[in-house]
Write a protein that holds these residues in place. Structure first.
Motif, PDB file in Angstrom:
ATOM      1  N   UNK A 156      28.700  25.260  82.789  1.00 18.17           N
ATOM      2  CA  UNK A 156      27.857  25.350  81.599  1.00 18.17           C
ATOM      3  C   UNK A 156      28.698  25.122  80.344  1.00 18.17           C
ATOM      4  N   UNK A 157      29.862  25.717  80.280  1.00 24.75           N
ATOM      5  CA  UNK A 157      30.747  25.548  79.122  1.00 24.75           C
ATOM      6  C   UNK A 157      31.133  24.076  78.957  1.00 24.75           C
ATOM      7  N   UNK A 158      31.480  23.420  80.039  1.00 28.90           N
ATOM      8  CA  UNK A 158      31.822  21.990  79.971  1.00 28.90           C
ATOM      9  C   UNK A 158      30.644  21.163  79.473  1.00 28.90           C
ATOM     10  N   UNK A 159      29.443  21.447  80.031  1.00 28.73           N
ATOM     11  CA  UNK A 159      28.241  20.689  79.676  1.00 28.73           C
ATOM     12  C   UNK A 159      27.868  20.845  78.202  1.00 28.73           C
ATOM     13  N   UNK A 160      28.121  22.007  77.653  1.00 33.42           N
ATOM     14  CA  UNK A 160      27.736  22.272  76.270  1.00 33.42           C
ATOM     15  C   UNK A 160      28.876  22.016  75.291  1.00 33.42           C
ATOM     16  N   UNK A 161      30.037  21.671  75.803  1.00 32.80           N
ATOM     17  CA  UNK A 161      31.178  21.392  74.938  1.00 32.80           C
ATOM     18  C   UNK A 161      31.740  22.623  74.255  1.00 32.80           C
ATOM     19  N   UNK A 162      31.565  23.755  74.866  1.00 31.02           N
ATOM     20  CA  UNK A 162      32.055  25.017  74.315  1.00 31.02           C
ATOM     21  C   UNK A 162      33.049  25.627  75.281  1.00 31.02           C
ATOM     22  N   UNK A 163      33.848  26.530  74.760  1.00 38.44           N
ATOM     23  CA  UNK A 163      34.763  27.251  75.640  1.00 38.44           C
ATOM     24  C   UNK A 163      34.028  28.442  76.241  1.00 38.44           C
ATOM     25  N   UNK A 164      34.476  28.852  77.404  1.00 41.35           N
ATOM     26  CA  UNK A 164      33.889  30.031  78.039  1.00 41.35           C
ATOM     27  C   UNK A 164      34.106  31.256  77.150  1.00 41.35           C
ATOM     28  N   UNK A 165      35.243  31.305  76.500  1.00 37.63           N
ATOM     29  CA  UNK A 165      35.540  32.402  75.573  1.00 37.63           C
ATOM     30  C   UNK A 165      34.500  32.439  74.452  1.00 37.63           C
ATOM     31  N   UNK A 166      34.158  31.285  73.882  1.00 36.76           N
ATOM     32  CA  UNK A 166      33.178  31.228  72.809  1.00 36.76           C
ATOM     33  C   UNK A 166      31.797  31.656  73.287  1.00 36.76           C
ATOM     34  N   UNK A 167      31.417  31.219  74.471  1.00 39.10           N
ATOM     35  CA  UNK A 167      30.109  31.592  75.027  1.00 39.10           C
ATOM     36  C   UNK A 167      30.019  33.100  75.218  1.00 39.10           C
ATOM     37  N   UNK A 168      31.051  33.692  75.805  1.00 37.80           N
ATOM     38  CA  UNK A 168      31.050  35.140  76.036  1.00 37.80           C
ATOM     39  C   UNK A 168      31.094  35.917  74.721  1.00 37.80           C
ATOM     40  N   UNK A 169      31.869  35.443  73.775  1.00 39.58           N
ATOM     41  CA  UNK A 169      31.946  36.115  72.479  1.00 39.58           C
ATOM     42  C   UNK A 169      30.585  36.107  71.789  1.00 39.58           C
ATOM     43  N   UNK A 170      29.915  34.957  71.777  1.00 41.32           N
ATOM     44  CA  UNK A 170      28.596  34.845  71.164  1.00 41.32           C
ATOM     45  C   UNK A 170      27.593  35.746  71.864  1.00 41.32           C
TER      46      UNK A 170
END
Length: 81
Positions: free
Chosen positions: A19-33
């Protein structure tokens, strides 16, 4: 910043990384948000008044009945019978 280590089931970790790769975000950013949103949602709730607190747990539903079913049954009896 605090560094945090979490343990996840392999399948969840793989799906999260994909999911992180597909959205161009880091896993860290996703979890932080996500965690920021959880904390904000929790803090937005107003405190319960003493009267409301006293009512918590006052309604006991029959086993297997949901709140929605109880509400539907009550409204049906009140307005349709």
């Amino acid at each position: 910043m605090t560094q945090l280590t979490i343990t996840l089931p392999d399948e969840v970790a793989q799906q999260a990384e994909a999911y992180a790769r597909e959205t161009g975000r880091s896993l860290e950013n996703i979890l932080e948000t996500y965690l920021e949103n959880v904390v904000k949602a929790r803090t937005k709730l107003p405190p319960l008044s003493p009267r409301v607190q006293a009512l918590l747990g006052a309604l006991q539903l029959p086993e297997g009945m949901t709140y929605e079913q109880a509400k539907d049954e009550y409204l049906t009896n009140k307005y349709l019978k």
